[in-house]
Write a protein that holds these residues in place. Sequence first.
Motif, PDB file in Angstrom:
ATOM      1  N   UNK A  97       0.847  -1.190   0.000  1.00  0.00           N
ATOM      2  CA  UNK A  97       0.000   0.000   0.000  1.00  0.00           C
ATOM      3  C   UNK A  97       0.882   1.240   0.000  1.00  0.00           C
ATOM      4  N   UNK A  98       0.322   2.332  -0.389  1.00  0.00           N
ATOM      5  CA  UNK A  98       1.012   3.622  -0.368  1.00  0.00           C
ATOM      6  C   UNK A  98       0.997   4.138   1.065  1.00  0.00           C
ATOM      7  N   UNK A  99       2.089   3.921   1.797  1.00  0.00           N
ATOM      8  CA  UNK A  99       2.102   4.285   3.214  1.00  0.00           C
ATOM      9  C   UNK A  99       2.021   5.796   3.407  1.00  0.00           C
ATOM     10  N   UNK A 100       2.541   6.558   2.461  1.00  0.00           N
ATOM     11  CA  UNK A 100       2.494   8.016   2.606  1.00  0.00           C
ATOM     12  C   UNK A 100       1.063   8.540   2.482  1.00  0.00           C
ATOM     13  N   UNK A 101       0.291   7.990   1.561  1.00  0.00           N
ATOM     14  CA  UNK A 101      -1.118   8.377   1.440  1.00  0.00           C
ATOM     15  C   UNK A 101      -1.883   7.955   2.697  1.00  0.00           C
ATOM     16  N   UNK A 102      -1.565   6.774   3.217  1.00  0.00           N
ATOM     17  CA  UNK A 102      -2.217   6.307   4.443  1.00  0.00           C
ATOM     18  C   UNK A 102      -1.838   7.194   5.630  1.00  0.00           C
ATOM     19  N   UNK A 103      -0.585   7.647   5.674  1.00  0.00           N
ATOM     20  CA  UNK A 103      -0.147   8.555   6.748  1.00  0.00           C
ATOM     21  C   UNK A 103      -0.875   9.888   6.642  1.00  0.00           C
ATOM     22  N   UNK A 104      -1.059  10.386   5.416  1.00  0.00           N
ATOM     23  CA  UNK A 104      -1.812  11.628   5.225  1.00  0.00           C
ATOM     24  C   UNK A 104      -3.248  11.452   5.713  1.00  0.00           C
ATOM     25  N   UNK A 105      -3.871  10.329   5.383  1.00  0.00           N
ATOM     26  CA  UNK A 105      -5.240  10.069   5.834  1.00  0.00           C
ATOM     27  C   UNK A 105      -5.298  10.008   7.363  1.00  0.00           C
ATOM     28  N   UNK A 106      -4.286   9.395   7.965  1.00  0.00           N
ATOM     29  CA  UNK A 106      -4.232   9.305   9.428  1.00  0.00           C
ATOM     30  C   UNK A 106      -4.124  10.686  10.057  1.00  0.00           C
ATOM     31  N   UNK A 107      -3.180  11.492   9.604  1.00  0.00           N
ATOM     32  CA  UNK A 107      -3.002  12.816  10.217  1.00  0.00           C
ATOM     33  C   UNK A 107      -4.212  13.709   9.972  1.00  0.00           C
ATOM     34  N   UNK A 108      -4.832  13.582   8.818  1.00  0.00           N
ATOM     35  CA  UNK A 108      -6.067  14.325   8.552  1.00  0.00           C
ATOM     36  C   UNK A 108      -7.172  13.891   9.518  1.00  0.00           C
ATOM     37  N   UNK A 109      -7.295  12.593   9.724  1.00  0.00           N
ATOM     38  CA  UNK A 109      -8.319  12.071  10.644  1.00  0.00           C
ATOM     39  C   UNK A 109      -8.062  12.548  12.070  1.00  0.00           C
ATOM     40  N   UNK A 110      -6.809  12.542  12.497  1.00  0.00           N
ATOM     41  CA  UNK A 110      -6.482  12.981  13.860  1.00  0.00           C
ATOM     42  C   UNK A 110      -6.895  14.434  14.085  1.00  0.00           C
ATOM     43  N   UNK A 111      -6.748  15.256  13.078  1.00  0.00           N
ATOM     44  CA  UNK A 111      -7.083  16.669  13.200  1.00  0.00           C
ATOM     45  C   UNK A 111      -8.582  16.899  13.371  1.00  0.00           C
ATOM     46  N   UNK A 112      -9.407  15.931  12.984  1.00  0.00           N
ATOM     47  CA  UNK A 112     -10.869  16.089  13.045  1.00  0.00           C
ATOM     48  C   UNK A 112     -11.506  15.443  14.280  1.00  0.00           C
ATOM     49  N   UNK A 113     -10.740  14.813  15.130  1.00  0.00           N
ATOM     50  CA  UNK A 113     -11.321  14.039  16.228  1.00  0.00           C
ATOM     51  C   UNK A 113     -11.903  14.917  17.334  1.00  0.00           C
ATOM     52  N   UNK A 114     -12.989  14.418  17.934  1.00  0.00           N
ATOM     53  CA  UNK A 114     -13.586  15.083  19.094  1.00  0.00           C
ATOM     54  C   UNK A 114     -13.263  14.342  20.382  1.00  0.00           C
ATOM     55  N   UNK A 115     -12.952  13.058  20.282  1.00  0.00           N
ATOM     56  CA  UNK A 115     -12.565  12.257  21.444  1.00  0.00           C
ATOM     57  C   UNK A 115     -11.052  12.030  21.404  1.00  0.00           C
ATOM     58  N   UNK A 116     -10.434  11.839  22.574  1.00  0.00           N
ATOM     59  CA  UNK A 116      -8.975  11.676  22.617  1.00  0.00           C
ATOM     60  C   UNK A 116      -8.478  10.422  21.895  1.00  0.00           C
ATOM     61  N   UNK A 117      -7.258  10.540  21.366  1.00  0.00           N
ATOM     62  CA  UNK A 117      -6.581   9.413  20.726  1.00  0.00           C
ATOM     63  C   UNK A 117      -5.150   9.363  21.258  1.00  0.00           C
ATOM     64  N   UNK A 118      -4.752   8.196  21.773  1.00  0.00           N
ATOM     65  CA  UNK A 118      -3.379   7.942  22.197  1.00  0.00           C
ATOM     66  C   UNK A 118      -2.791   6.971  21.187  1.00  0.00           C
ATOM     67  N   UNK A 119      -1.624   7.291  20.661  1.00  0.00           N
ATOM     68  CA  UNK A 119      -0.996   6.445  19.646  1.00  0.00           C
ATOM     69  C   UNK A 119       0.363   5.979  20.144  1.00  0.00           C
ATOM     70  N   UNK A 120       0.652   4.703  19.943  1.00  0.00           N
ATOM     71  CA  UNK A 120       1.939   4.116  20.311  1.00  0.00           C
ATOM     72  C   UNK A 120       2.728   3.874  19.035  1.00  0.00           C
ATOM     73  N   UNK A 121       4.030   4.167  19.092  1.00  0.00           N
ATOM     74  CA  UNK A 121       4.915   3.887  17.967  1.00  0.00           C
ATOM     75  C   UNK A 121       6.282   3.510  18.509  1.00  0.00           C
ATOM     76  N   UNK A 122       7.127   3.011  17.651  1.00  0.00           N
ATOM     77  CA  UNK A 122       8.484   2.617  18.031  1.00  0.00           C
ATOM     78  C   UNK A 122       9.499   3.546  17.399  1.00  0.00           C
ATOM     79  N   UNK A 123      10.542   3.829  18.150  1.00  0.00           N
ATOM     80  CA  UNK A 123      11.709   4.480  17.584  1.00  0.00           C
ATOM     81  C   UNK A 123      12.580   3.339  17.061  1.00  0.00           C
ATOM     82  N   UNK A 124      12.826   3.338  15.768  1.00  0.00           N
ATOM     83  CA  UNK A 124      13.571   2.228  15.171  1.00  0.00           C
ATOM     84  C   UNK A 124      14.874   2.712  14.564  1.00  0.00           C
ATOM     85  N   UNK A 125      15.767   1.808  14.365  1.00  0.00           N
ATOM     86  CA  UNK A 125      17.022   2.114  13.683  1.00  0.00           C
ATOM     87  C   UNK A 125      18.153   2.435  14.628  1.00  0.00           C
ATOM     88  N   UNK A 126      18.019   3.481  15.395  1.00  0.00           N
ATOM     89  CA  UNK A 126      19.055   3.867  16.345  1.00  0.00           C
ATOM     90  C   UNK A 126      20.415   4.053  15.707  1.00  0.00           C
TER      91      UNK A 126
END
Length: 170
Positions: A97-126
Amino acid sequence: MGKSILITGGARSGKSTLAETVTLGLGTPAIYIATAKAHDAEMAERIERHQARRGAEWRTVAAPIDLAQAIEDSDGTAPRLVDCLTLWLTNLLLAEHDWEAAADALTDALARQTAPVVLVTNEVGGGIVPDNALARRFRDAAGLLNQRVARVADEVTLCVAGYPVKVKPQ
């Protein structure tokens, strides 16, 4: 607008446990938006452990690919916990899948939320350069995805050895 909190850290840093505590502190019941797919027995066992740790105050929604839609569909009902963005990214990359388009959809969705969202991610590579193209692509995409989500998040917390460090306080 709903508050968004990004919790990041290394493997086994305590970020999921912290995220569960933070989410429940925002209200109960809560919604756990799970991105993991059980591709093997070991991953199925990890998923079972995560589910067993959560109590009756959680409702689980599976969103291995269409995370933005799951966030949109659950808005206004309860605080949500997305665990985790890097597994979601893995699913996108493996399914080509196009991860960049999916990331854009995610950030757009986050900006429209009325209820809280907590997101977990990993710092990778180091600083380590992986020895194969897919791993390098994943490492680079994960870093860029984390930056995109951090920009729109109200708060960013780095979890180190079980201790939260505020990176972007509200």
